[in-house]
Every structure is written in C-alpha cells, then in structure tokens.
Design a protein around this motif. Structure first.
Motif, PDB file in Angstrom:
ATOM      1  N   GLU A   1      38.352  18.674 -18.723  1.00 23.28           N
ATOM      2  CA  GLU A   1      39.320  18.498 -19.812  1.00 23.28           C
ATOM      3  C   GLU A   1      38.667  18.174 -21.153  1.00 23.28           C
ATOM      4  N   ASP A   2      37.317  18.101 -21.214  1.00 19.93           N
ATOM      5  CA  ASP A   2      36.638  17.964 -22.501  1.00 19.93           C
ATOM      6  C   ASP A   2      36.797  19.259 -23.290  1.00 19.93           C
ATOM      7  N   GLN A   3      36.833  19.133 -24.594  1.00 22.44           N
ATOM      8  CA  GLN A   3      36.840  20.304 -25.464  1.00 22.44           C
ATOM      9  C   GLN A   3      35.390  20.707 -25.739  1.00 22.44           C
TER      10      GLN A   3
ATOM     11  N   SER B   1      38.135  24.036 -31.156  1.00 28.09           N
ATOM     12  CA  SER B   1      37.235  24.088 -30.011  1.00 28.09           C
ATOM     13  C   SER B   1      37.233  25.489 -29.411  1.00 28.09           C
TER      14      SER B   1
ATOM     15  N   GLU C   1      38.693  24.441 -23.261  1.00 29.52           N
ATOM     16  CA  GLU C   1      38.679  23.227 -22.458  1.00 29.52           C
ATOM     17  C   GLU C   1      37.867  23.463 -21.190  1.00 29.52           C
TER      18      GLU C   1
ATOM     19  N   THR D   1      37.287  23.369 -17.592  1.00 31.62           N
ATOM     20  CA  THR D   1      38.223  23.271 -16.466  1.00 31.62           C
ATOM     21  C   THR D   1      37.532  22.978 -15.148  1.00 31.62           C
TER      22      THR D   1
ATOM     23  N   VAL E   1      35.117  27.358 -18.675  1.00 29.18           N
ATOM     24  CA  VAL E   1      35.840  26.972 -19.896  1.00 29.18           C
ATOM     25  C   VAL E   1      37.005  27.926 -20.087  1.00 29.18           C
TER      26      VAL E   1
ATOM     27  N   THR F   1      30.289  18.508 -26.521  1.00 26.52           N
ATOM     28  CA  THR F   1      31.590  17.919 -26.255  1.00 26.52           C
ATOM     29  C   THR F   1      31.626  16.620 -27.048  1.00 26.52           C
TER      30      THR F   1
END
Length: 166
Positions: free
Chosen positions: A70-72, A84, A87, A89, A124, A153
């Motif tokens: 869930e980090d961009q 970005s 995300e 995944t 991603v 990130t």
C-alpha cells in the motif's frame, strides 16, 4: 459631414483610439470564450489500470523492511506528473541473500552475494494510458521493460528494474 473630424473623432462622436480599444477587448473576449469552450486534449481518453513489476537486487534488509504493501511508488529522476506511479500491491522476496552483478577477478562480470541483503519483486498497480504496446502512467511517465530507475516510497529509496508490464 466628414467621417473623422479635426479632433480625431468618428462622425464627431467617438474617438478612433477608443474604438480600437473596444475592438481589441471584443476580440480578446471572443478568443477566451472560444478557447474555454474547446475540449481539453487527452482528458476524454479514459485511463486504464496498469500493473507492473519492479525487480530490486541486493537491497539492504532494513530498506526492504521499510517497503510496505500500500506504499506509493515514485520515481526520483523522471517526471511522473507530480503523482505516484502507483501503489505497491505485493512484495515477494525472490532470493536470500541478495545478489548484485559485479566485476570478477578473471575480468568477467557475474552475480555476487551481498551480505545482509535480499532481492525483491514488487508488484505495483497504477493507472495510465494504453496505446498498443505503449504504457504511460499519469499520461506522462513511459513504462519500459528493463528500464533501471531509482524509485522511492515514503521510507525507502532503491534502484529497480521494470521486469513485467501487465
């Protein structure tokens, strides 16, 4: 009766300069109205979901731990439209310990194990334009297979290679 009198007025009532100013204002207003009524190029083309994978080799364990689902994901060097790239995944540890390609003593290059590191495969999910084989994230960032870039990130920065585009 003269069209322009000795004081420079048209039919003795309105100044020629005033008439030119009014004409310029009308032309500018018409141009602004025409320009704002046109469809903005590119916004009518719908964006599609683009999933791609980034291989990260020989990244230190503490950096790998800082990358979270869930980090961009952002690109440090190439413009991505201020947004970005997508995300994260999924994060897969491909191999422990991590490897890097290095010059060997015999003059060749090959994979060398790096202490306290791992190889990662990041999946991603972003959105962008798909045109044949071309994929463009945020309408400006071209995805290319085998493109090695510096990504980051919120908590980590690393070099990765785009390995798959779905």
């Amino acid at each position: 009766m003269k069209i322009i009198d000795h004081e420079g007025r048209l039919f003795g009532k309105i100044s020629v300069i005033d008439l030119l100013v009014v004409a310029v204002v009308i032309v500018l207003a018409a141009a602004l109205r025409f320009k704002s009524g046109q469809a903005i190029t590119g916004t009518s083309v719908p964006e599609e979901t683009i999933v791609f994978q980034v291989e990260v080799y020989g990244v230190c364990s503490y950096i790998a731990d800082a990358i979270r689902v869930e980090d961009q994901l952002y690109d440090l060097n190439y413009a991505s439209g201020g947004r970005s790239l997508g995300e994260v995944t999924e994060i897969q540890v491909v191999r422990e310990p991590g490897t890097l390609v290095a010059a060997l003593d015999d003059g060749t290059a090959g994979p060398v194990e790096v202490e306290d590191s791992v190889n990662l495969l990041l999946t991603v999910k972003g959105s962008g334009l798909v045109n044949g084989k071309s994929r463009t994230i945020n309408r400006v960032y071209d995805l290319g297979l085998n493109a090695s870039r510096t990504f980051y990130t919120d908590l980590a920065q690393f070099t990765g290679t785009i390995s798959n585009i779905f």
